[in-house]
Design a protein around this motif. Structure first.
Motif, PDB file in Angstrom:
ATOM      1  N   SER A 142      -0.228  12.455 -11.391  1.00 31.77           N
ATOM      2  CA  SER A 142      -1.316  11.568 -11.841  1.00 31.77           C
ATOM      3  C   SER A 142      -2.551  12.370 -12.212  1.00 31.77           C
ATOM      4  N   LEU A 143      -2.867  13.393 -11.410  1.00 31.15           N
ATOM      5  CA  LEU A 143      -4.010  14.253 -11.722  1.00 31.15           C
ATOM      6  C   LEU A 143      -3.794  14.999 -13.033  1.00 31.15           C
ATOM      7  N   LEU A 144      -2.560  15.454 -13.266  1.00 29.96           N
ATOM      8  CA  LEU A 144      -2.260  16.168 -14.513  1.00 29.96           C
ATOM      9  C   LEU A 144      -2.418  15.256 -15.723  1.00 29.96           C
ATOM     10  N   VAL A 145      -1.947  14.011 -15.598  1.00 35.14           N
ATOM     11  CA  VAL A 145      -2.095  13.053 -16.701  1.00 35.14           C
ATOM     12  C   VAL A 145      -3.576  12.817 -16.991  1.00 35.14           C
ATOM     13  N   GLY A 146      -4.385  12.653 -15.943  1.00 33.54           N
ATOM     14  CA  GLY A 146      -5.821  12.459 -16.135  1.00 33.54           C
ATOM     15  C   GLY A 146      -6.480  13.662 -16.791  1.00 33.54           C
ATOM     16  N   PHE A 147      -6.076  14.862 -16.363  1.00 32.29           N
ATOM     17  CA  PHE A 147      -6.630  16.087 -16.952  1.00 32.29           C
ATOM     18  C   PHE A 147      -6.330  16.169 -18.447  1.00 32.29           C
ATOM     19  N   LEU A 148      -5.065  15.942 -18.816  1.00 30.71           N
ATOM     20  CA  LEU A 148      -4.682  16.016 -20.221  1.00 30.71           C
ATOM     21  C   LEU A 148      -5.358  14.926 -21.045  1.00 30.71           C
ATOM     22  N   TYR A 149      -5.503  13.745 -20.469  1.00 26.03           N
ATOM     23  CA  TYR A 149      -6.168  12.617 -21.136  1.00 26.03           C
ATOM     24  C   TYR A 149      -7.586  13.019 -21.553  1.00 26.03           C
ATOM     25  N   TYR A 150      -8.356  13.535 -20.597  1.00 27.33           N
ATOM     26  CA  TYR A 150      -9.738  13.919 -20.901  1.00 27.33           C
ATOM     27  C   TYR A 150      -9.798  15.149 -21.808  1.00 27.33           C
ATOM     28  N   ALA A 151      -8.981  16.164 -21.498  1.00 33.78           N
ATOM     29  CA  ALA A 151      -9.070  17.420 -22.245  1.00 33.78           C
ATOM     30  C   ALA A 151      -8.733  17.232 -23.723  1.00 33.78           C
ATOM     31  N   PHE A 152      -7.664  16.485 -24.022  1.00 35.81           N
ATOM     32  CA  PHE A 152      -7.262  16.323 -25.417  1.00 35.81           C
ATOM     33  C   PHE A 152      -8.178  15.364 -26.172  1.00 35.81           C
ATOM     34  N   PHE A 153      -8.578  14.264 -25.545  1.00 28.53           N
ATOM     35  CA  PHE A 153      -9.457  13.329 -26.238  1.00 28.53           C
ATOM     36  C   PHE A 153     -10.811  13.957 -26.549  1.00 28.53           C
ATOM     37  N   GLU A 154     -11.356  14.750 -25.615  1.00 29.96           N
ATOM     38  CA  GLU A 154     -12.712  15.265 -25.810  1.00 29.96           C
ATOM     39  C   GLU A 154     -12.783  16.439 -26.788  1.00 29.96           C
ATOM     40  N   CYS A 155     -11.631  17.038 -27.141  1.00 22.12           N
ATOM     41  CA  CYS A 155     -11.654  18.061 -28.194  1.00 22.12           C
ATOM     42  C   CYS A 155     -11.033  17.535 -29.480  1.00 22.12           C
ATOM     43  N   SER A 156     -10.713  16.245 -29.505  1.00 28.14           N
ATOM     44  CA  SER A 156     -10.127  15.635 -30.694  1.00 28.14           C
ATOM     45  C   SER A 156     -11.202  15.372 -31.748  1.00 28.14           C
ATOM     46  N   ARG A 157     -10.807  14.830 -32.883  1.00 27.27           N
ATOM     47  CA  ARG A 157     -11.776  14.502 -33.943  1.00 27.27           C
ATOM     48  C   ARG A 157     -12.779  13.451 -33.482  1.00 27.27           C
ATOM     49  N   TRP A 158     -12.413  12.653 -32.456  1.00 29.24           N
ATOM     50  CA  TRP A 158     -13.327  11.628 -31.930  1.00 29.24           C
ATOM     51  C   TRP A 158     -14.324  12.218 -30.947  1.00 29.24           C
ATOM     52  N   GLN A 159     -14.001  13.380 -30.368  1.00 24.46           N
ATOM     53  CA  GLN A 159     -14.861  14.049 -29.390  1.00 24.46           C
ATOM     54  C   GLN A 159     -15.171  13.153 -28.185  1.00 24.46           C
ATOM     55  N   ALA A 160     -14.275  12.258 -27.861  1.00 24.73           N
ATOM     56  CA  ALA A 160     -14.553  11.292 -26.794  1.00 24.73           C
ATOM     57  C   ALA A 160     -13.271  10.638 -26.328  1.00 24.73           C
ATOM     58  N   THR A 161     -13.257  10.273 -25.052  1.00 22.49           N
ATOM     59  CA  THR A 161     -12.191   9.436 -24.523  1.00 22.49           C
ATOM     60  C   THR A 161     -12.390   8.008 -25.025  1.00 22.49           C
TER      61      THR A 161
END
Length: 249
Positions: A142-161
């Protein structure tokens, strides 16, 4: 008129027409850099948009880093309460995958076993230690899923979760630019550490309330900011109709 400059797959700006003319004349930006402003059909070289703004020398202009984002935009930092609201939205979103992981890895059965141990007279601390060992794999996933969720969304083109997007926020570096994955991962590695320690979470998030730029401990360590305004509004203007010359970040 506000003009955006495109270079190396990134959009920068917006800048005023006067500033761009001055930078072209002094060689601080290259005539080959692409420009776009509201109403323009497509990205065009600055030499086409500003043909009269020539370098002061006949030498090929150097191509230094573009001027940083407007200082006023960098000071428009998100408040503690707005960031808390975004966190709550993201927490609710993450409840679904967390629940699925818990169900698939036997967490309900582990809890029933824990309760039966307590009811049978086994010391609660012993029963809790046994329960913790059983659910630890599910917790780590669960912690890994949360980490990947934040890490990928915040460096995406949206720059945000999704939570930050819903409240009109974006995550940037200290110059207002989009994060690379390494910096986003560092930022959220601290967030992950928050979840598995007892003291750091309180300190990390309370610093958002009292620091001048509303930075959490994870922001300060990774040198990031959370700003008001979506990336699509602040750094990615509506893309004009494209052809082979269209600039794409």
């Amino acid at each position: 008129m506000e003009v955006w400059i495109g270079r190396d797959g990134e959009r920068h700006g917006p800048y005023t027409e006067a500033d761009i003319r001055q930078w072209l004349a002094s060689g601080e930006v290259s005539p080959a850099d692409l420009g776009w402003y509201e109403g323009l059909a497509d990205w065009q070289p600055l030499s086409v948009l500003f043909p009269q703004a020539q370098p002061e020398t006949s030498d090929t202009p150097r191509v230094p880093p573009l001027p940083t984002t407007n200082d006023n935009a960098l000071e428009d930092v998100a408040s503690f309460w707005k960031r808390l609201g975004a966190w709550i939205i993201d927490y609710l979103i993450l409840l679904l995958p967390t629940a699925l992981i818990a169900l698939s890895m036997g967490a309900p059965a582990a809890f029933e076993h824990f309760m039966s141990q307590v009811e049978s007279g086994i010391a609660p601390m012993v029963a809790m230690a046994d329960y913790s060992r059983t659910v630890r794999p599910a917790a780590m996933w669960s912690l890994l899923v949360g980490f990947l969720y934040y890490a990928f969304f915040e460096c995406s083109r949206w720059q945000a979760t999704p939570g930050k997007l819903a409240l009109g926020l974006r995550v940037t570096d200290m110059d207002g630019q989009r994060l690379g994955f390494a910096r986003s991962a560092l930022r959220n590695a601290v967030r992950l550490a928050n979840a598995i320690t007892a003291l750091i979470p309180l300190i990390s998030y309370l610093t958002v309330a009292w620091t001048s730029r509303h930075q959490g401990l994870h922001d300060m360590l990774a040198k990031t900011l959370v700003l008001n305004g979506r990336a699509s509004d602040a750094g990615n203007p509506s893309s004009p109709p494209g052809n082979s010359n269209t600039f794409s970040a």
